[in-house]
Design a protein around this motif. Structure first.
Motif, PDB file in Angstrom:
ATOM      1  N   LEU A  62       0.844  -1.191   0.000  1.00 24.45           N
ATOM      2  CA  LEU A  62       0.000   0.000   0.000  1.00 24.45           C
ATOM      3  C   LEU A  62       0.882   1.244   0.000  1.00 24.45           C
ATOM      4  CD1 LEU A  62      -2.774   1.474   0.443  1.00 24.45           C
ATOM      5  CD2 LEU A  62      -2.349   1.238   2.890  1.00 24.45           C
ATOM      6  N   ILE A  63       0.476   2.213  -0.790  1.00 24.49           N
ATOM      7  CA  ILE A  63       1.151   3.512  -0.804  1.00 24.49           C
ATOM      8  C   ILE A  63       0.231   4.544  -0.154  1.00 24.49           C
ATOM      9  CG2 ILE A  63       2.202   5.333  -2.214  1.00 24.49           C
ATOM     10  CD1 ILE A  63       3.675   2.664  -2.371  1.00 24.49           C
ATOM     11  N   LEU A  64       0.741   5.240   0.850  1.00 30.57           N
ATOM     12  CA  LEU A  64       0.064   6.430   1.360  1.00 30.57           C
ATOM     13  C   LEU A  64       0.757   7.624   0.707  1.00 30.57           C
ATOM     14  CD1 LEU A  64      -0.456   5.733   5.192  1.00 30.57           C
ATOM     15  CD2 LEU A  64      -2.068   5.410   3.308  1.00 30.57           C
ATOM     16  N   TYR A  65       0.088   8.180  -0.296  1.00 31.43           N
ATOM     17  CA  TYR A  65       0.651   9.306  -1.063  1.00 31.43           C
ATOM     18  C   TYR A  65       0.178  10.608  -0.419  1.00 31.43           C
ATOM     19  CZ  TYR A  65       1.144  12.548  -5.029  1.00 31.43           C
ATOM     20  OH  TYR A  65       1.433  13.631  -5.829  1.00 31.43           O
ATOM     21  N   ILE A  66       1.131  11.344   0.143  1.00 29.06           N
ATOM     22  CA  ILE A  66       0.801  12.562   0.877  1.00 29.06           C
ATOM     23  C   ILE A  66       0.946  13.762  -0.060  1.00 29.06           C
ATOM     24  CG2 ILE A  66       1.174  13.865   2.989  1.00 29.06           C
ATOM     25  CD1 ILE A  66       0.523  10.868   3.367  1.00 29.06           C
ATOM     26  N   VAL A  67      -0.128  14.540  -0.156  1.00 21.73           N
ATOM     27  CA  VAL A  67      -0.142  15.727  -1.020  1.00 21.73           C
ATOM     28  C   VAL A  67      -0.421  16.953  -0.165  1.00 21.73           C
ATOM     29  CG1 VAL A  67      -1.311  16.875  -2.940  1.00 21.73           C
ATOM     30  CG2 VAL A  67      -0.920  14.407  -3.020  1.00 21.73           C
ATOM     31  N   ASP A  68       0.353  17.993  -0.367  1.00 22.24           N
ATOM     32  CA  ASP A  68       0.110  19.270   0.309  1.00 22.24           C
ATOM     33  C   ASP A  68      -1.087  19.938  -0.350  1.00 22.24           C
ATOM     34  OD1 ASP A  68       0.084  21.820   1.379  1.00 22.24           O
ATOM     35  OD2 ASP A  68       2.241  22.137   1.187  1.00 22.24           O
ATOM     36  N   GLY A  69      -2.217  19.993   0.368  1.00 22.32           N
ATOM     37  CA  GLY A  69      -3.444  20.527  -0.209  1.00 22.32           C
ATOM     38  C   GLY A  69      -3.437  22.018  -0.425  1.00 22.32           C
ATOM     39  N   THR A  70      -2.447  22.696   0.150  1.00 20.58           N
ATOM     40  CA  THR A  70      -2.427  24.164   0.039  1.00 20.58           C
ATOM     41  C   THR A  70      -1.650  24.649  -1.171  1.00 20.58           C
ATOM     42  OG1 THR A  70      -0.419  24.392   1.404  1.00 20.58           O
ATOM     43  CG2 THR A  70      -2.539  24.329   2.551  1.00 20.58           C
TER      44      THR A  70
END
Length: 457
Positions: free
Chosen positions: A302-310
């Motif tokens: 599993l990949i938890l892909y973290i994206v900066d929403g700002t």
């Protein structure tokens, strides 16, 4: 097997209770020499099975400790031998002194797994049950424990033995018909055997299929946290752990190496790896961290892909999405406590992913992970009471062998080959299944399996 063995069965650390386990022919006589019950009318030798007595450990006038002695007589014990357990105080020094005394009086220190090995050799449990004991000891979550208990109770054994009995019946029938054709007919036998083998293959396929979930249950879901620098990867790890495990700063490239942790979320274990931010860099040390992050993607379930929403997506995000496009992934849009500007539609159009909005800083969104994990890995079912899961790689390999042999039987039937050819592959399947429960194992493999057990078990 003739030796009397002993071991400290509890962990070597200060605790309220420590247990010394003794098993073998001389168990009762050794324990009788050192245990003095408070009730003077009692002795170890006179006690009934499954009874306990309170007293002291004493030898040659020296008192070693207060203790409770539990007497269990053969064959109704874990090892099917006479067993005595001395429940003493849990100090390391106290336990070692009493253990040394037991050894001095005739027992020898047990090898790792030797109690369970004796249970296997004495026919109390089979090999699959023995291996489930070790799996139970090392269970990382409730699901792994339940799965191990299921196998320990003999459910897998029953299934394997049922298939072997059917195979043996058909082998015996063929041999009888070849030796005595006047009394045993093979006219419609291939068609009947084909039906039997087809049904058996359904069972074997189901067990093989369960091994994927079985590995996840046993080892945890290998999970990589990836994203560009400063997206909040380490903050997400800290949120999931509930503690400040990873260093978090506003400086890009703070995380230079991978950091591994086990996280239990509502019974689901994540073997999670926090990685360096993925970007193009000329910094030698950071580049090593980026290479490790990319490599961790290949190994992950599993990949938890973290994206900066700002912020909007940049070239580093697209590079990451290209790497994870064929992996199971959950995209966590971080910093949703601030204004979100990232294009979520663009993400879903680029990769096949599930999207959750979170704030690692505020600790929100964690509870939604459980539902997604159930959907992605366990078909939304986390009740293991009615299923057998293959969690052992050895069992999986042997099931593959059995499947291959059974398919060869079907192929031979279609080619109208002689029944004596069928017995070759039927016997091969019979042997492969027998190795799962230990009925066809070589001594060296038996020794290797039990050598991996912990001391005292």
């Amino acid at each position: 097997m003739k030796d009397t063995i002993a071991a400290i069965a509890t962990g070597m650390g200060n605790s309220g209770i420590g247990i010394i386990r003794i098993s073998g022919d001389d168990t009762l006589s050794i324990a009788d020499k050192i245990f003095i019950p408070k009730n003077k009318n009692k002795s170890i030798a006179s006690m009934d099975s499954y009874t306990a007595a309170y007293g002291v450990i004493s030898y040659e006038g020296e008192i070693y400790d207060e203790a409770i002695a539990l007497v269990m007589r053969a064959p109704g014990t874990y090892t099917a031998e006479d067993v005595v357990e001395l429940d003493c105080h849990g100090g390391i020094t106290v336990l070692k002194r009493i253990f040394d005394l037991v050894v001095r009086l005739g027992a020898r220190p047990a090898e790792p797994g030797e109690f369970t090995k004796r249970a296997f050799l004495n026919g109390r449990i089979d090999m699959s049950q023995a291996e489930s004991v070790m799996d139970l000891i090392h269970a990382k979550n409730d699901m792994a424990a339940k799965s191990s208990l299921k196998q320990l109770s003999g459910e897998l054994t029953k299934l394997i033995k049922d298939m072997r009995e059917k195979l043996l019946y058909n082998i015996a029938y063929i041999e009888s018909a070849l030796d005595d054709p006047e009394n045993y007919s093979l006219d419609e036998f291939p068609q009947q055997l084909e039906t039997t083998v087809d049904n058996m293959l359904i069972t074997v396929e189901k067990l093989i299929k369960s091994s994927s979930d079985g590995r996840l249950i046993k080892e945890g879901i290998r999970t990589a946290i990836v994203g560009r620098p400063n997206a909040g990867k380490s903050s997400v790890l800290n949120m999931l752990l509930g503690e400040e495990r990873a260093i978090v700063t506003d400086i890009e490239g703070t995380t230079r190496d991978t950091l591994e942790e086990y996280i239990n979320i509502d019974g689901i274990t994540l073997n999670i790896v926090d990685t360096a931010g993925i970007r193009t860099t000329s910094d030698t040390v950071e580049k090593i961290g980026v290479d490790k992050a990319i490599a961790s993607i290949d190994d992950a379930d599993l990949i938890l892909y973290i994206v900066d929403g700002t912020t909007t997506l940049d070239e580093n995000d697209f590079k990451i999405m290209d790497k994870i496009k064929d992996k199971k992934s959950i995209t966590l849009i971080n910093k949703n406590d601030l204004e979100t500007v990232v294009d979520k539609v663009l993400i879903t159009n680029t990769i096949n992913t599930k999207i959750l909005e979170i704030s690692a800083k505020e600790g929100t969104g964690k509870e939604n992970l459980h539902t997604l994990l159930k959907e992605m890995f366990f078909n939304n079912e986390l009740n293991y009471n009615d299923e057998i899961y293959i969690t052992n790689q050895r069992h999986k390999s042997l099931l593959y062998e059995a499947r291959e042999s059974l398919n060869k039987v079907l192929e031979s039937i279609k080619l109208c080959m002689g029944e004596d050819f069928l017995t070759i592959d039927l016997m091969a399947a019979y042997a492969s299944l027998g190795k799962i429960i230990g009925e066809e194992l070589e001594d060296d493999l038996v020794n290797k399996i039990f050598a991996e057990f912990c001391m005292g078990k």
